[in-house]
Design a protein around this motif. Structure first.
Motif, short mmCIF file in Angstrom:
data_model
loop_
_atom_site.label_atom_id
_atom_site.label_comp_id
_atom_site.label_asym_id
_atom_site.label_seq_id
_atom_site.Cartn_x
_atom_site.Cartn_y
_atom_site.Cartn_z
N PHE A 1 9.59 -4.53 15.68
CA PHE A 1 8.97 -4.35 14.36
C PHE A 1 8.88 -5.72 13.72
O PHE A 1 9.89 -6.42 13.58
CB PHE A 1 9.82 -3.44 13.48
N PHE A 2 7.68 -6.13 13.32
CA PHE A 2 7.47 -7.37 12.60
C PHE A 2 7.15 -7.02 11.14
O PHE A 2 6.08 -6.49 10.85
CB PHE A 2 6.32 -8.17 13.22
N VAL A 3 8.09 -7.33 10.26
CA VAL A 3 7.97 -6.92 8.86
C VAL A 3 7.85 -8.17 7.99
O VAL A 3 8.79 -8.98 7.90
CB VAL A 3 9.19 -6.09 8.42
N ARG B 1 10.45 -10.67 9.14
CA ARG B 1 11.67 -10.08 9.68
C ARG B 1 11.35 -9.38 11.00
O ARG B 1 10.37 -8.64 11.10
CB ARG B 1 12.26 -9.10 8.68
N VAL B 2 12.19 -9.63 12.00
CA VAL B 2 11.97 -9.08 13.34
C VAL B 2 13.11 -8.13 13.68
O VAL B 2 14.27 -8.54 13.70
CB VAL B 2 11.87 -10.20 14.39
N ARG B 3 12.76 -6.89 13.96
CA ARG B 3 13.75 -5.91 14.41
C ARG B 3 13.44 -5.57 15.87
O ARG B 3 12.36 -5.08 16.18
CB ARG B 3 13.71 -4.65 13.55
N LEU B 4 14.39 -5.84 16.74
CA LEU B 4 14.22 -5.63 18.17
C LEU B 4 15.11 -4.49 18.66
O LEU B 4 16.30 -4.43 18.30
CB LEU B 4 14.58 -6.91 18.93
N ARG B 5 14.56 -3.62 19.48
CA ARG B 5 15.32 -2.52 20.05
C ARG B 5 14.93 -2.34 21.53
O ARG B 5 13.84 -2.74 21.95
CB ARG B 5 15.06 -1.21 19.29
N SER B 6 15.83 -1.74 22.30
CA SER B 6 15.59 -1.60 23.73
C SER B 6 16.27 -0.36 24.28
O SER B 6 17.29 0.09 23.76
CB SER B 6 16.10 -2.84 24.47
N LYS B 7 15.71 0.15 25.37
CA LYS B 7 16.32 1.24 26.13
C LYS B 7 16.78 0.76 27.51
O LYS B 7 17.02 1.57 28.38
CB LYS B 7 15.34 2.40 26.28
N GLU C 1 0.82 -1.21 0.00
CA GLU C 1 0.00 0.00 0.00
C GLU C 1 0.86 1.26 0.00
O GLU C 1 0.54 2.23 -0.69
CB GLU C 1 -0.92 0.00 1.22
N TYR C 2 1.95 1.23 0.74
CA TYR C 2 2.82 2.40 0.84
C TYR C 2 4.01 2.33 -0.13
O TYR C 2 4.84 3.25 -0.16
CB TYR C 2 3.33 2.56 2.27
N ASP C 3 4.08 1.24 -0.90
CA ASP C 3 5.16 1.05 -1.88
C ASP C 3 6.53 1.13 -1.23
O ASP C 3 7.46 1.76 -1.73
CB ASP C 3 5.04 2.09 -3.00
N VAL C 4 6.65 0.48 -0.07
CA VAL C 4 7.90 0.49 0.69
C VAL C 4 8.42 -0.94 0.79
O VAL C 4 7.65 -1.88 1.03
CB VAL C 4 7.68 1.08 2.10
N THR C 5 9.73 -1.12 0.63
CA THR C 5 10.32 -2.44 0.77
C THR C 5 10.64 -2.74 2.23
O THR C 5 10.70 -1.83 3.07
CB THR C 5 11.62 -2.55 -0.05
N SER C 6 10.87 -4.01 2.51
CA SER C 6 11.25 -4.41 3.87
C SER C 6 12.52 -3.70 4.31
O SER C 6 12.62 -3.24 5.45
CB SER C 6 11.45 -5.92 3.92
N THR C 7 13.48 -3.59 3.40
CA THR C 7 14.74 -2.93 3.73
C THR C 7 14.52 -1.47 4.10
O THR C 7 15.14 -0.95 5.03
CB THR C 7 15.72 -3.03 2.55
N GLU C 8 13.63 -0.80 3.38
CA GLU C 8 13.40 0.62 3.64
C GLU C 8 12.76 0.88 5.00
O GLU C 8 12.88 1.98 5.55
CB GLU C 8 12.52 1.21 2.53
#
Length: 317
Positions: free
Chosen positions: A252-254, A261-267, A226-233
């Motif tokens: 982020f679950f992409v 693809r799972v991107r995990l971040r933490s503070k 819908e947004y014409d965005v790739t997973s990498t972007e």
């Protein structure tokens, strides 16, 4: 391991091939290309190659070489910024005569004949700069400085991440004395395409926040189309939720063609153990993984909840 061993190996081989990880980021490209330029500048007679699948968003940094299998015969192979062998881009890395690993991720896979891992370093680019500084015979040129600076900036989040140290800032301070266009570099690294900016709005409208301090967002194939965005972007958006009050860790679950693809971040909470449970790995505060189904992402979300609860309980004691 000593840096001297790496310097000696570089000195002894006439053909040097440098690899990095799949799905590269600026530190992967920067360390790979920065090391290549450092060697080329100081050893113009040597054949130095960089290999891996080209990433369109990083082509402003450097272009990959096309290699035949014969190139590996009698070659020194150096793998930069890659914790485990499964994530090395171009799996011919083992076909050379000597293999060196240079990395700053936790050493879960100690591959290589020479293995230099420094988890206290902000980036592999900072390690390459250290390699240069400790070898008094080497000179750094403008091309190498630009690439190393880009990788340090990328992996420190423009010097905002806790991994930024006094050594990091000293390295950056010296690198900016070289002749390269920093505004242009920043523009290429951080300019946001309109379609990605619109997806940012979707993320801010659809992420979840849970009482335990964790957050998740799903980006299905339908949303990406819908947004014409790739997973990498979507990688440009992964830090977005870190600015939200009350969020300690997030995912982020992409959805891609054959995996999520799972991107995990933490503070604060340590999340690389979660990544290791799901075919991934990385740093304690920044990791990546993959899930086979949306049901598995629910498992990951629950594990994220658990580390946030543990972190909050420990903070009270």
């Amino acid at each position: 391991m000593s840096i001297a061993q790496i310097g000696e190996a570089i000195n002894n081989f006439d053909t040097i091939i440098i690899h990095r990880h799949v799905r590269p980021d600026p530190d992967a490209y920067g360390s790979q290309g920065g090391l290549a330029e450092l060697i080329r500048h100081n050893y113009p007679h040597k054949k130095v190659y960089v290999t891996g699948k080209s990433e369109e968003s990083l082509r402003f940094l450097l272009e990959m070489d096309e290699l035949e299998d014969d190139h590996y015969r009698g070659a020194l192979v150096i793998v930069c910024d890659t914790a485990n062998q499964a994530r090395i881009d171009d799996q011919r890395y083992s076909e050379g005569s000597l293999l060196i690993k240079i990395d700053h991720h936790p050493d879960v896979d100690g591959y290589g004949d020479i293995n230099w891992v420094d988890t206290t370093s902000s980036s592999t680019c900072e390690m390459i700069f250290q390699l240069f500084k400790q070898n008094k015979k080497l000179e750094l040129n403008n091309k190498a400085a630009r690439l190393l600076y880009a990788g340090i900036v990328g992996d420190t989040g423009r010097f905002l991440f806790p991994s930024t140290t006094k050594a990091t800032l000293k390295a950056a301070a010296e690198l900016v004395t070289y002749d390269f266009n920093r505004p242009d570099l920043y523009d290429n690294m951080y300019s946001t395409p309109l379609k990605v900016a619109k997806l940012k709005g979707y993320v801010l409208q659809n992420f979840t926040v849970n009482p335990e301090g964790y957050s998740t967002i799903r980006l299905s194939k339908e949303v990406l189309e819908e947004y014409d965005v790739t997973s990498t972007e979507t990688s440009a958006l992964v830090g977005l939720l870190g600015d939200i009050e009350g969020i300690l860790a997030w995912a982020f679950f992409v959805e891609e063609e054959d995996t999520i693809r799972v991107r995990l971040r933490s503070k604060g909470p340590v999340i690389n153990g979660i990544a290791a449970n799901h075919n991934g790995g990385g740093h304690p505060m920044a990791s990546g993984a993959s899930a086979e189904t949306w049901e598995e992402t629910e498992v990951i979300a629950n594990e994220l909840r658990e580390v946030c609860v543990k972190y909050s309980e420990e903070a009270l004691n």
